[in-house]
Design an enzyme around this catalytic site. Sequence first.
Site, PDB file in Angstrom:
ATOM      1  N   SER A  87      48.658 -36.091  21.172  1.00 29.83           N
ATOM      2  CA  SER A  87      47.399 -35.432  20.814  1.00 29.83           C
ATOM      3  C   SER A  87      47.022 -35.708  19.376  1.00 29.83           C
ATOM      4  O   SER A  87      45.902 -35.455  18.962  1.00 29.83           O
ATOM      5  CB  SER A  87      47.557 -33.926  21.007  1.00 29.83           C
ATOM      6  OG  SER A  87      48.458 -33.422  20.032  1.00 29.83           O
ATOM      7  N   LYS A 136      59.187 -25.274  13.479  1.00 31.87           N
ATOM      8  CA  LYS A 136      58.079 -26.108  13.010  1.00 31.87           C
ATOM      9  C   LYS A 136      58.391 -26.849  11.703  1.00 31.87           C
ATOM     10  O   LYS A 136      58.124 -28.034  11.573  1.00 31.87           O
ATOM     11  CB  LYS A 136      56.846 -25.212  12.816  1.00 31.87           C
ATOM     12  CG  LYS A 136      55.558 -25.959  12.608  1.00 31.87           C
ATOM     13  CD  LYS A 136      55.033 -26.448  13.928  1.00 31.87           C
ATOM     14  CE  LYS A 136      53.693 -27.090  13.850  1.00 31.87           C
ATOM     15  NZ  LYS A 136      53.156 -27.336  15.203  1.00 31.87           N
ATOM     16  N   GLY A 179      48.592 -34.075  17.083  1.00 34.69           N
ATOM     17  CA  GLY A 179      49.150 -32.911  16.402  1.00 34.69           C
ATOM     18  C   GLY A 179      50.551 -33.235  15.896  1.00 34.69           C
ATOM     19  O   GLY A 179      51.123 -34.275  16.243  1.00 34.69           O
ATOM     20  N   VAL A 180      51.090 -32.329  15.085  1.00 29.15           N
ATOM     21  CA  VAL A 180      52.383 -32.589  14.450  1.00 29.15           C
ATOM     22  C   VAL A 180      53.477 -32.820  15.503  1.00 29.15           C
ATOM     23  O   VAL A 180      54.219 -33.799  15.436  1.00 29.15           O
ATOM     24  CB  VAL A 180      52.798 -31.399  13.550  1.00 29.15           C
ATOM     25  CG1 VAL A 180      54.149 -31.664  12.903  1.00 29.15           C
ATOM     26  CG2 VAL A 180      51.740 -31.119  12.509  1.00 29.15           C
ATOM     27  N   ASP A 181      53.547 -31.929  16.495  1.00 25.72           N
ATOM     28  CA  ASP A 181      54.682 -31.968  17.413  1.00 25.72           C
ATOM     29  C   ASP A 181      54.688 -33.234  18.265  1.00 25.72           C
ATOM     30  O   ASP A 181      55.711 -33.915  18.363  1.00 25.72           O
ATOM     31  CB  ASP A 181      54.693 -30.730  18.317  1.00 25.72           C
ATOM     32  CG  ASP A 181      54.680 -29.449  17.500  1.00 25.72           C
ATOM     33  OD1 ASP A 181      55.032 -29.518  16.311  1.00 25.72           O
ATOM     34  OD2 ASP A 181      54.314 -28.403  18.043  1.00 25.72           O
ATOM     35  N   SER A 182      53.542 -33.535  18.881  1.00 26.41           N
ATOM     36  CA  SER A 182      53.570 -34.727  19.738  1.00 26.41           C
ATOM     37  C   SER A 182      53.707 -35.983  18.897  1.00 26.41           C
ATOM     38  O   SER A 182      54.300 -36.966  19.338  1.00 26.41           O
ATOM     39  CB  SER A 182      52.348 -34.784  20.672  1.00 26.41           C
ATOM     40  OG  SER A 182      51.161 -34.943  19.954  1.00 26.41           O
ATOM     41  N   SER A 183      53.193 -35.968  17.671  1.00 26.69           N
ATOM     42  CA  SER A 183      53.334 -37.147  16.810  1.00 26.69           C
ATOM     43  C   SER A 183      54.793 -37.378  16.437  1.00 26.69           C
ATOM     44  O   SER A 183      55.280 -38.515  16.448  1.00 26.69           O
ATOM     45  CB  SER A 183      52.514 -36.992  15.527  1.00 26.69           C
ATOM     46  OG  SER A 183      51.151 -36.927  15.844  1.00 26.69           O
ATOM     47  N   GLU A 223      71.352 -13.695  10.392  1.00 30.18           N
ATOM     48  CA  GLU A 223      70.437 -14.832  10.558  1.00 30.18           C
ATOM     49  C   GLU A 223      68.967 -14.457  10.426  1.00 30.18           C
ATOM     50  O   GLU A 223      68.125 -15.326  10.252  1.00 30.18           O
ATOM     51  CB  GLU A 223      70.693 -15.520  11.909  1.00 30.18           C
ATOM     52  CG  GLU A 223      70.288 -14.723  13.150  1.00 30.18           C
ATOM     53  CD  GLU A 223      71.346 -13.701  13.595  1.00 30.18           C
ATOM     54  OE1 GLU A 223      72.202 -13.336  12.775  1.00 30.18           O
ATOM     55  OE2 GLU A 223      71.289 -13.257  14.764  1.00 30.18           O
ATOM     56  N   HIS A 229      72.691  -8.615  11.967  1.00 31.46           N
ATOM     57  CA  HIS A 229      72.270 -10.000  12.184  1.00 31.46           C
ATOM     58  C   HIS A 229      71.990 -10.697  10.849  1.00 31.46           C
ATOM     59  O   HIS A 229      70.905 -10.549  10.304  1.00 31.46           O
ATOM     60  CB  HIS A 229      71.017 -10.036  13.074  1.00 31.46           C
ATOM     61  CG  HIS A 229      71.313  -9.676  14.480  1.00 31.46           C
ATOM     62  ND1 HIS A 229      71.752 -10.587  15.408  1.00 31.46           N
ATOM     63  CD2 HIS A 229      71.291  -8.479  15.120  1.00 31.46           C
ATOM     64  CE1 HIS A 229      71.971  -9.981  16.559  1.00 31.46           C
ATOM     65  NE2 HIS A 229      71.696  -8.695  16.410  1.00 31.46           N
ATOM     66  N   GLY A 262      74.508 -10.601  21.898  1.00 32.46           N
ATOM     67  CA  GLY A 262      74.209 -10.657  23.326  1.00 32.46           C
ATOM     68  C   GLY A 262      73.829  -9.269  23.793  1.00 32.46           C
ATOM     69  O   GLY A 262      74.081  -8.285  23.093  1.00 32.46           O
ATOM     70  N   CYS A 294      77.343  -9.246  15.810  1.00 28.81           N
ATOM     71  CA  CYS A 294      76.916  -8.198  16.745  1.00 28.81           C
ATOM     72  C   CYS A 294      77.809  -8.179  17.996  1.00 28.81           C
ATOM     73  O   CYS A 294      78.982  -7.876  17.892  1.00 28.81           O
ATOM     74  CB  CYS A 294      75.441  -8.375  17.073  1.00 28.81           C
ATOM     75  SG  CYS A 294      74.668  -6.825  17.521  1.00 28.81           S
ATOM     76  N   TYR A 295      77.289  -8.554  19.174  1.00 27.65           N
ATOM     77  CA  TYR A 295      78.167  -8.600  20.365  1.00 27.65           C
ATOM     78  C   TYR A 295      79.386  -9.464  20.084  1.00 27.65           C
ATOM     79  O   TYR A 295      80.510  -9.128  20.481  1.00 27.65           O
ATOM     80  CB  TYR A 295      77.400  -9.151  21.577  1.00 27.65           C
ATOM     81  CG  TYR A 295      78.258  -9.248  22.825  1.00 27.65           C
ATOM     82  CD1 TYR A 295      78.475  -8.131  23.617  1.00 27.65           C
ATOM     83  CD2 TYR A 295      78.868 -10.445  23.184  1.00 27.65           C
ATOM     84  CE1 TYR A 295      79.281  -8.204  24.745  1.00 27.65           C
ATOM     85  CE2 TYR A 295      79.677 -10.533  24.313  1.00 27.65           C
ATOM     86  CZ  TYR A 295      79.886  -9.410  25.089  1.00 27.65           C
ATOM     87  OH  TYR A 295      80.676  -9.480  26.199  1.00 27.65           O
TER      88      TYR A 295
END
Length: 513
Positions: free
Chosen positions: A226, A369, A228-232, A174, A172, A55, A82-83
């Site tokens: 559309s 993604k 595209g991958v995301d909307s599909s 991650e 970090h 943070g 970290c924080y």
Amino acid sequence: MSHQTVIILDFGGQYNQLIARRVRECGVYCEVRPYTTPLADLRAMNPIGIIFTGGPNSVYLETSPRVDPEIFTWGVPILGICYGCQLMAHALGGRVVAATEDSAREYGKTETYFDTACRLFKGLPAQGITWMSHGDYMEKVPQGFALTARSDACPNVAIADEARGFYGVQYHPEVNHTQHGTDMIRNFLYEVCGAAGDWSMSGYKETAIRRLRERIGAGKVLLALSGGVDSSVAAALLAEAVGKQLTCVFVDHGLMRLNEGDEVESAFAPWDINFVRVDAEHRFLVRLAGEAEPERKRKIIGEEFIRVFEEEARKVGAVDFLAQGTIYPDVIESGAGDAAVIKSHHNVGGLPDCVDFKEIVEPLRLLFKDEVRALGRELGLPEYLVSRQPFPGPGLAIRIIGDVTKEKADTLREADFIFREEISKAGIDKNLNQYFAVLTNTRSVGVMGDGRTYDYTLALRAVTTADFMTADWARIPYEVLDRISIRIVNEVQGINRIVYDITSKPPATIEWE
Ligand code: XMP
């Protein structure tokens, strides 16, 4: 299905979703919760472990986020990052101060030495790079804690109270820059919290579907699809969750790639949803006629898109929810402030002010993604949809330089199809992040069958990139380029010359307009 849960307690760090993603990668279910969540609610989640995130604050300031000290009495293991590490140290009787010497402030890649007897570092190299980003310093660590990692500048990079299962790291784990960072998180989960690894994308799917059902109830949902991958993937998930209550509106603006509209439609045929395909080619082409300026073209397409979508929304009527395929990187990028506008991206995401919806549903909002692709596979979407390269909202309009006509769009569609087909036949499609053809508005003289031609030049563009913010032009083998060139000039009328774009981004952009 119930599974073990790890809570990621959010103190406002910028990598919080990345921590969540790492935990999911390790096969453990997790939820990010604000640090203000009442303790009783956290307890009710029955966590096997808790991760305190980083943070922006300093723990010794009165106003800084705190936790109820009771959290340390549950017997649940805690990893502070970290924080989060400093907070734990502070709360348990250590002392954290602002680093006065520059040497104790650490930012960026730092050589770090680990005590591999500590469960957090079990089985990992005793030395490696960590990614630091802290200005505060743990002057005194709390009682019961041992120092388990150090750097050249700082003796207490990591602390551990193995008996209580409390661990803190100043760096970090991650982020990718920390070597073996995910392994450290895995050690926390499996060695310390006793994770069983009972979570998978199919588990995520089930949970997401259940939550969508709870939230949407009997309401109607509208999604701009559309292809595209995301909307599909968002569409497939909602289709599973609420079936016929979902209407997907696929606006075919006539500037899609060859067969694309049919492919999208057939991909959704197995689901019992309302699928509306609007053939809007004519009205888009009419509005674009004579427009050569890239930004104008983009604006026109964006506006027309919203108009068509609104008309369809009204036909459906009484829609409670607007669904969007927003994914986590979009969430981060939209917070990016007022960076210069290079291109005004038309995205079906920015929909629409004028139609009344009660709520927005964004079921992919927390996924990256590649997780979205994995979820798409889990939902049974065809591989060509799930692994497809990005395709811009304005479609071929920004790959036809100058004014857009149906003839040019047809020519480009054919050439682009051959390019993509040959790339995939050559087996190099997986190495390229985006590749497409551009119809330039340059014509030149050629000779074909003893006759003079005066036809268009087609440009081929192929790039490799991790984030589409910067990109390098792809080194496609000459033989492959040769085959593509021969096929296109022979098979596509109106093109007599092919060039290959060898510019990286920057200074160029990926698209030509
Ligand atoms: P540029 O050309 O800016 O493109 O280097 C970066 C990435 O964004 C895609 N792109 C768009 N995507 N609407 C979209 O949804 C747009 O208007 C748009 N313009 C560019 C481009 O294909 C590349 O992947």
